[in-house]
Design an enzyme around this catalytic site. Structure first.
Site, PDB file in Angstrom:
ATOM      1  N   SER B 316       0.831  -1.201   0.000  1.00  0.00           N
ATOM      2  CA  SER B 316       0.000   0.000   0.000  1.00  0.00           C
ATOM      3  C   SER B 316       0.869   1.256   0.000  1.00  0.00           C
ATOM      4  O   SER B 316       0.612   2.217  -0.726  1.00  0.00           O
ATOM      5  CB  SER B 316      -0.911  -0.011   1.229  1.00  0.00           C
ATOM      6  OG  SER B 316      -1.626   1.209   1.321  1.00  0.00           O
ATOM      7  N   GLY B 317       1.919   1.232   0.807  1.00  0.00           N
ATOM      8  CA  GLY B 317       2.837   2.377   0.857  1.00  0.00           C
ATOM      9  C   GLY B 317       3.470   2.624  -0.493  1.00  0.00           C
ATOM     10  O   GLY B 317       3.478   3.748  -1.004  1.00  0.00           O
ATOM     11  N   TRP B 319       2.396   1.651  -3.349  1.00  0.00           N
ATOM     12  CA  TRP B 319       1.374   2.050  -4.329  1.00  0.00           C
ATOM     13  C   TRP B 319       1.123   3.554  -4.270  1.00  0.00           C
ATOM     14  O   TRP B 319       0.886   4.206  -5.277  1.00  0.00           O
ATOM     15  CB  TRP B 319       0.072   1.276  -4.043  1.00  0.00           C
ATOM     16  CG  TRP B 319      -1.041   1.588  -4.992  1.00  0.00           C
ATOM     17  CD1 TRP B 319      -1.275   1.008  -6.207  1.00  0.00           C
ATOM     18  CD2 TRP B 319      -2.089   2.542  -4.803  1.00  0.00           C
ATOM     19  NE1 TRP B 319      -2.405   1.536  -6.791  1.00  0.00           N
ATOM     20  CE2 TRP B 319      -2.928   2.480  -5.947  1.00  0.00           C
ATOM     21  CE3 TRP B 319      -2.429   3.436  -3.789  1.00  0.00           C
ATOM     22  CZ2 TRP B 319      -4.066   3.282  -6.098  1.00  0.00           C
ATOM     23  CZ3 TRP B 319      -3.546   4.242  -3.941  1.00  0.00           C
ATOM     24  CH2 TRP B 319      -4.358   4.151  -5.091  1.00  0.00           C
ATOM     25  N   HIS B 320       1.215   4.108  -3.057  1.00  0.00           N
ATOM     26  CA  HIS B 320       0.957   5.542  -2.898  1.00  0.00           C
ATOM     27  C   HIS B 320       2.075   6.399  -3.460  1.00  0.00           C
ATOM     28  O   HIS B 320       1.828   7.527  -3.897  1.00  0.00           O
ATOM     29  CB  HIS B 320       0.735   5.892  -1.422  1.00  0.00           C
ATOM     30  CG  HIS B 320      -0.632   5.576  -0.931  1.00  0.00           C
ATOM     31  ND1 HIS B 320      -0.953   4.399  -0.297  1.00  0.00           N
ATOM     32  CD2 HIS B 320      -1.788   6.284  -1.004  1.00  0.00           C
ATOM     33  CE1 HIS B 320      -2.241   4.414   0.016  1.00  0.00           C
ATOM     34  NE2 HIS B 320      -2.780   5.534  -0.407  1.00  0.00           N
ATOM     35  N   GLY B 321       3.308   5.913  -3.410  1.00  0.00           N
ATOM     36  CA  GLY B 321       4.385   6.743  -3.943  1.00  0.00           C
ATOM     37  C   GLY B 321       5.721   6.041  -3.965  1.00  0.00           C
ATOM     38  O   GLY B 321       5.913   5.014  -3.309  1.00  0.00           O
TER      39      GLY B 321
END
Lengths: 535, 480
Positions: B316-317, B319-321
């Site tokens: 998730s991390g 995916w965010h950046g």
């Protein structure tokens, strides 16, 4: 209620409200996109070059233009009009490329066939540009520049325009002494704010790096690029408009600018670039080209500058008078010698001396030194009127008192307090004072300003945020001259201040306000005006 | 194109809704074609170069899906499709991060590439993967190219989600009952859309100014400035993201399409696990269905559960950046979730108000990590918060909250000192935003009665939002 009716009501209501809002923008038109300013009804603040210059050139009445970049912002159109018999506007663009300035000039000449004169600075810093370069830092409001009516929605339905300009324009009309009109071009776009000048300011964050010995060459491809830029953005407009006389001048940057060139090994290169530009421009009969780089008595005196390139307003006045007198005019006969002398001067100039140059305590000293050239005689002669306490008493004193025996034994007036103006109000201080009659000091009336050239006074901060704000209004309520405090006025010493009244005629009102400019100032602020003289 | 533009609000949206329902009367697929065309225009305006990438991706994934249907080696095709999608995303999003990390670790000088991130790639990549898996699992009846392309390109969700499952969206495109205009839904859709627009244009765009200033100048801000900046930046992210989702949901409601809820008052959360059930719900759902569960979820023992949790949040991390801050963010969030799970019983004994406060504090730390340019900056910001308290609020923070209409109103009323009122306004506006954020999703999205007062309020808010799209730029040039 049925959903169909609700939806119809929502859509109709939204369209109607949006139309009303957009219509109000159209009527007042603070950016003059559609029509002339309604100066019989509203007051138009001129303060945003890139939003307003396009409309100004298309809709105002004028026959002369002052344009260019930030170094042209301090020109006074009243001076130009007095000297050249014109009715001028001023439309500079901070940080603009030649193309941007030229695009606006093309708009002007297309919209107004009465133009007969253009004064424009040429920035050497732009020599490296491509001909179509624009400043990439800006998000230009293309919707104001093009003819596409659909994108006007960005203007007509714009919150900032509506609430910062349009609605206030309506509410200001209800103020006590409201006078419709617009910010004068003398004031636009810089306002009345005064900078500090001199070595201490110019060299505050400057680092004296080593000067490079080898000079940078000027390759042919750069020369070609420069010529293309000159043609497209400086000379084509002159060729297409032979009825207009174009007065171009190289911006007289300070010696510190030349030192920066020396650090990069760029002096000879710049001279070569300038030569290319000169030779290209001199081919055109209706362009008169000036340069003042060789006036090193001015350019090497940092008391005329607030940073390496920006000179003081009196230098703008001097430039106008020089153009009028054709001082510094470059011709086929003299430009070679001019360039040679310039190169020799800066190749041998002692830049170190700048570090120890005297910074005048009173910046008006630098102004006074140029007055003989600007005006042609000694500054303080013939008529001189000392403003004494009797004269002050004949004015309207408010939040102030007269005192005797102040600066050099002359009378004075001590002001107390602050204006009730809101912090960061849209209304400038001068308009606020005019419309509300709120000031801390005295309001004097002079029946005829014609005999006088300068207003000189001494002032001293007595307490807290006391500061000088002196405004000269003509009969129409326009601010025709002003002095507002230095940004760094922190001491409690006497300083001299000088206001230019040379081109002012008719009845004038002079307000001496020593109170802080808005409600956030200390109520105990105090300032004293003394040794007030009209010359 | 964006939702919050004049073109979209005054032309594109009303035209699309009208034409969609008119075309549905002509042919059963005409409406879908219109929606697809509208979506192509929506994504393509100002974005032509990356449109080609998206179209190529759609074509590639569709061919893979056909191969999955047709051939026996379904798993291989599925795996290949997923890998290629991830590789493309990795190239655009992570290659430069990878190269700069190599440069940092090995002190090399590999030149970074000039790569611009295509709009929405993180979202549509996940949805491509969802589609392939749905096809593989035989969860879809309609596997036509038109429906698939529309599922990916559907403009209310293409740029920022919600991330939808194909089986929840594609059948709706084919549902005959939904193809007739339903004025109740249109009215509801308008209301929901306006809520989203209001969140974005009024709250998000105001909060971002103070937040950005605080983060950019944190070393010289006071403690009060920095606290305000962190909190309002978190609120900016919420209002911006949830506002967008609301607008997407509202548009879809007008079209008789239901999109899943993406935010449900996340600041009401009493625990970090609850927070992730209320924040970006569809991302959580995707990660759960496609990573957590396939890894074993919570079925393979407690250690594996925690490990799977960490992996999910790490992904998730990422995916965010593409930055170490996002990796640390992911690990930190994962650890917080694990601890929340481990200490669940003890935590539940703590009074709710304290649990709420601690959760809110933790979320703000997420925000600091999320918004920092580097780990060093995150650490500097956090330590700056704990230096000697300075409760002065900078003028720049106050100025950031100035809405022209509010300043005009203040100046028009007989206030003695507007500057003092402006300081109060900062508190009022922030409190109003915070309270607004606590409204649950079912309250926001529920069907409402049509009233005159409601209509007037919608008109005023809608018009307020429209005019807020326009600003007057000032042009500051420091050098010249």
């Amino acid at each position: 209620m049925k959903s169909k009716i609700w939806i119809a009501g929502f859509l109709a209501g939204s369209v109607i409200l949006l139309f009303i809002l957009g219509y109000n923008v159209y009527v007042t038109d603070p950016f003059f996109h559609y029509h002339k300013p309604l100066t019989d009804k509203f007051f138009y603040f001129l303060d945003n070059e890139r939003m307003q210059n396009d409309g100004i050139v298309r809709h105002f009445d004028y026959d002369a233009i002052i344009t260019g970049t930030s170094v042209s912002e301090y020109f006074k159109t009243s001076e130009m009009d007095e000297l050249f018999g014109t009715s001028s506007i001023k439309v500079p663009y901070q940080g603009a490329s030649w193309k941007e300035v030229n695009d606006n000039l093309l708009k002007a000449v297309n919209a107004n066939k009465n133009i007969r004169m253009v004064i424009r600075n040429i920035d050497e810093i732009q020599f490296l540009n491509e001909k179509d370069d624009l400043n990439e830092e800006y998000d230009y409001p293309e919707y104001l520049y093009n003819d596409d009516p659909l994108d006007d929605v960005n203007y007509l339905l714009n919150r900032d325009v509506l609430f910062n300009r349009v609605f206030p324009m309506y509410t200001y009309t209800r103020m006590k002494n409201f006078t419709p009109g617009h910010t004068t071009f003398d004031i636009y776009p810089m306002g009345n704010w005064s900078e500090a000048y001199g070595k201490d300011v110019v060299l505050e964050n400057y680092s004296f790096q080593d000067i490079r010995k080898e000079e940078v060459p000027f390759p042919d491809e750069d020369r070609i690029r420069l010529i293309e830029d000159v043609r497209q953005n400086l000379t084509d407009v002159a060729d297409e408009n032979p009825q207009i006389t174009f007065f171009y001048f190289f911006s007289p940057y300070s010696a510190v600018f030349w030192r920066n060139l020396a650090v990069e090994g760029y002096i000879s290169r710049l001279i070569e670039e300038e030569k290319t530009v000169i030779e290209e421009i001199l081919k055109h009969e209706n362009i008169k080209l000036f340069s003042f780089h060789d006036r090193t008595d001015i350019t090497a005196d940092l008391n005329n500058y607030t940073d390496p390139v920006h000179y003081a307003p009196w230098v703008n006045s001097w430039i106008l008078s020089s153009i009028y007198a054709e001082r510094g005019l470059l011709t086929e006969e003299n430009y070679g010698q001019y360039l040679s002398d310039l190169r020799d001067f800066y190749h041998s100039y002692d830049f170190e001396a700048l570090k120890t140059q005297k910074d005048y305590e009173d910046d008006s000293e630098a102004f006074i030194r140029l007055i003989p050239e600007i005006y042609g005689d000694e500054p303080f002669q013939s008529i001189s009127v000392a403003v004494d306490s009797a004269m002050i008493q004949s004015g309207i004193i408010q939040a102030a008192e007269t005192v005797k025996e102040q600066h050099e034994g002359t009378d004075g007036i001590i002001s107390y307090g602050r204006l009730k103006r809101q912090f960061e109000s849209q209304i400038s201080t001068d308009e606020y004072i005019l419309w509300t009659d709120d000031y801390c000091g005295v309001k004097l009336t002079i029946d005829e300003a014609a005999p006088y050239r300068y207003l000189s006074f001494y002032g001293k901060k007595l307490q807290d945020n006391g500061q000088p704000g002196v405004y000269v209004y003509d009969e129409s309520g326009n601010v025709v001259s002003s002095y507002v405090h230095y940004s760094n006025l922190t001491d409690d010493q006497w300083h001299r201040y000088l206001l230019d009244l040379r081109y002012i005629r008719g009845k004038v009102t002079i307000v001496f306000n020593g109170g802080y400019v808005d409600i956030t100032g200390s109520p105990d602020s105090s300032f004293i005006f003394s040794n007030i003289n009209l010359y | 194109m964006q939702f919050n533009t004049y073109n979209f609000l005054l032309l594109f949206l009303p035209l699309t809704v009208v034409v969609y329902f008119l075309c549905n009367r002509v042919h059963k697929n005409a409406g879908k074609i219109i929606l697809l065309a509208a979506s192509l225009i929506f994504y393509g305006v100002g974005n032509l170069h990356y449109s080609l990438l998206l179209y190529a991706s759609i074509l590639f994934n569709y061919l893979i899906s056909r191969a999955i249907i047709k051939y026996d080696n379904k798993k291989i095709f599925l795996a290949s499709g997923i890998i290629v999608n991830v590789l493309i995303l990795s190239y655009y999003k992570y290659l430069n991060f990878f190269l700069s990390s190599i440069n940092e670790i090995f002190k090399s000088d590999i030149k970074l590439l000039e790569i611009l991130l295509p709009l929405g790639i993180s979202f549509y990549t996940f949805q491509q993967i969802s589609y392939l898996v749905s096809v593989y699992r035989k969860e879809l009846n309609d596997r036509s190219f038109l429906s698939y392309a529309l599922y990916i390109l559907y403009f209310p969700k293409i740029l920022m989600g919600p991330i939808t499952e194909p089986e929840e969206l594609i059948p709706q495109f084919d549902d005959e009952e939904r193809k007739k205009a339903d004025f109740d839904n249109i009215a509801d859709g308008i209301r929901i859309f306006i809520i989203g627009l209001f969140k974005k244009v009024i709250f998000a765009d105001t909060f971002v100014k103070a937040g950005s200033w605080g983060f950019a100048n944190f070393s010289s801000t006071s403690t009060a400035d920095l606290i305000i900046a962190v909190v309002v930046y978190l609120m900016h992210i919420y209002f911006d993201f949830s506002g967008y989702s609301d607008m997407g949901i509202g548009i879809s409601r007008m079209l008789n399409i239901d999109l899943p809820v993406n935010f449900d008052a996340p600041f009401r959360s009493l625990s970090v696990r609850e927070f992730w059930k209320r924040w970006h719900i569809t991302l959580g759902r995707f990660l759960t269905n496609y990573i957590y569960v396939p890894l074993g979820g919570s079925r393979k023992g407690i250690i594996r559960t925690y490990l799977n949790t960490l992996i999910v949040f790490l992904i998730s991390g990422l995916w965010h950046g593409a930055n170490w801050t996002f990796i640390v963010w992911g690990l930190y969030v994962g650890v917080c979730n694990i601890l929340d799970r481990v200490l669940e019983k003890e935590i539940n004994r703590i009074p709710k108000i304290i649990r709420w406060f601690c959760t809110f504090l933790t979320i703000n730390v997420y925000c600091i990590l999320f918004m920092s340019n580097s780990l060093a900056q995150s650490w500097e910001i956090i330590t700056h918060l704990f230096q000697k308290p300075d409760l002065r609020i900078s003028y720049e923070i106050i100025k950031a909250f100035d809405l022209p209409e509010i300043i005009f109103l203040m100046n028009s009323l007989p206030f003695q000192n507007v500057y003092k009122i402006r300081r109060l306004w900062v508190l009022v506006f922030t409190a109003a935003g915070f309270l607004f954020s606590l409204i649950p999703a079912d309250t926001l999205y529920r069907k409402r009665k049509n009233t005159v007062m409601g209509m007037i309020i919608c008109i005023l808010i809608f018009v307020w939002c429209i005019i807020s799209l326009g600003t007057e730029p000032t042009f500051v040039y420091n050098n010249f």
